[in-house]
Design a protein around this motif. Structure first.
Motif, PDB file in Angstrom:
ATOM      1  N   PRO A 114       0.815  -1.224   0.000  1.00  0.00           N
ATOM      2  CA  PRO A 114       0.000   0.000   0.000  1.00  0.00           C
ATOM      3  C   PRO A 114       0.846   1.270   0.000  1.00  0.00           C
ATOM      4  CG  PRO A 114      -0.876  -1.594   1.565  1.00  0.00           C
ATOM      5  CD  PRO A 114       0.454  -2.117   1.117  1.00  0.00           C
ATOM      6  N   GLU A 115       1.950   1.266   0.734  1.00  0.00           N
ATOM      7  CA  GLU A 115       2.813   2.447   0.782  1.00  0.00           C
ATOM      8  C   GLU A 115       3.423   2.724  -0.588  1.00  0.00           C
ATOM      9  OE1 GLU A 115       5.505   4.044   4.189  1.00  0.00           O
ATOM     10  OE2 GLU A 115       6.605   2.416   3.211  1.00  0.00           O
ATOM     11  N   ALA A 116       3.948   1.684  -1.225  1.00  0.00           N
ATOM     12  CA  ALA A 116       4.536   1.849  -2.554  1.00  0.00           C
ATOM     13  C   ALA A 116       3.496   2.362  -3.543  1.00  0.00           C
ATOM     14  CB  ALA A 116       5.119   0.523  -3.035  1.00  0.00           C
ATOM     15  N   THR A 117       2.289   1.822  -3.468  1.00  0.00           N
ATOM     16  CA  THR A 117       1.221   2.223  -4.385  1.00  0.00           C
ATOM     17  C   THR A 117       0.816   3.672  -4.157  1.00  0.00           C
ATOM     18  OG1 THR A 117       0.385  -0.058  -4.428  1.00  0.00           O
ATOM     19  CG2 THR A 117      -1.110   1.676  -5.179  1.00  0.00           C
ATOM     20  N   PHE A 118       0.676   4.056  -2.899  1.00  0.00           N
ATOM     21  CA  PHE A 118       0.206   5.401  -2.573  1.00  0.00           C
ATOM     22  C   PHE A 118       1.223   6.475  -2.956  1.00  0.00           C
ATOM     23  CE2 PHE A 118      -0.454   8.957   0.436  1.00  0.00           C
ATOM     24  CZ  PHE A 118      -1.772   9.256   0.144  1.00  0.00           C
ATOM     25  N   LEU A 119       2.504   6.189  -2.772  1.00  0.00           N
ATOM     26  CA  LEU A 119       3.531   7.210  -2.942  1.00  0.00           C
ATOM     27  C   LEU A 119       4.040   7.366  -4.369  1.00  0.00           C
ATOM     28  CD1 LEU A 119       5.799   6.620   0.203  1.00  0.00           C
ATOM     29  CD2 LEU A 119       4.220   8.524  -0.188  1.00  0.00           C
TER      30      LEU A 119
END
Length: 221
Positions: free
Chosen positions: A163-168
């Motif tokens: 989720p972090e990779a996707t969001f950023l």
């Protein structure tokens, strides 16, 4: 750009090669058309790690000013720059505080301010939010995107979190198991990110694509 992959695949090693903290055993690393070593000498990048790495005996402002001090900036210029950086990371009232007086998220913002103090073209980040609780982590992700928009600095971000990779990210680079190779690159087009982005169907679609790419790596496909 985010780097994601199985544990031990070389994400942090790659970041350290770019940052001239390690020397390649073969081949070369170029940053903006020059060697990683020359890029470091030219202050082309700043680095942020999972631990903020602040000096307890220096105030917040003095921590931010450290790289400027090492490069012989005048006291007045250092002070002006640290004030601008404190404003950027929204810690204007904490310049005279010491790291022990700050929360984990605030300490990491100081670390980001220090890394950006000399206006590098590239920011290297190695799991900078990994030690934070989930809500603080999401807040820091939003803060990083705000800072990125304001500074237009390119960011290479290592994470284990899909989720972090996707969001950023605009792109998520999926690495294979050791020896690490680029297995796939997932493009992300989510527009301007907000808290609502995490509930967007496109967010879930991209996160699923990254997850499936990681599963393919682990399955040896």
């Amino acid at each position: 750009v985010s780097l994601i992959g199985p544990s031990g695949c070389g994400k942090s090693t790659l970041l350290r090669l770019i940052g001239d903290l390690l020397e390649p055993t073969a081949g070369t690393v170029t940053v903006f058309g020059k060697t990683a070593h020359q890029a470091r000498l030219d202050q082309d990048y700043g680095m942020v790690f999972q631990h903020p790495g602040l000096f307890d005996w220096r105030s917040v402002a003095a921590n931010i000013e450290l790289p400027l001090e090492l490069h012989d900036w005048s006291k007045a210029d250092r002070s002006a720059r640290s004030a601008a950086m404190l404003d950027l990371v929204r810690l204007e009232e904490f310049g005279g505080h010491y790291p022990r007086q700050l929360s984990g998220g605030m300490q990491q913002r100081v670390s980001i301010a220090r890394a950006l103090s000399f206006e590098p073209r590239l920011l290297l980040m190695d799991e900078p939010f990994g030690a934070l609780d989930e809500m603080t982590r999401e807040h820091m992700q939003g803060e990083l995107l705000r800072i990125w928009r304001e500074t237009e600095t390119t960011v290479v971000f290592v994470t284990h979190s899909i989720p972090e990779a996707t969001f950023l990210s605009n792109r998520v680079v999926v690495l294979s198991s050791r020896p690490g190779r680029i297995s796939s690159v997932v493009k992300v087009d989510l527009g301007d990110r907000t808290d609502d982005t995490r509930e967007d169907p496109e967010f879930f679609r991209v996160a699923t694509e990254v997850r499936e790419a990681l599963r393919a790596v682990e399955a040896g496909k």
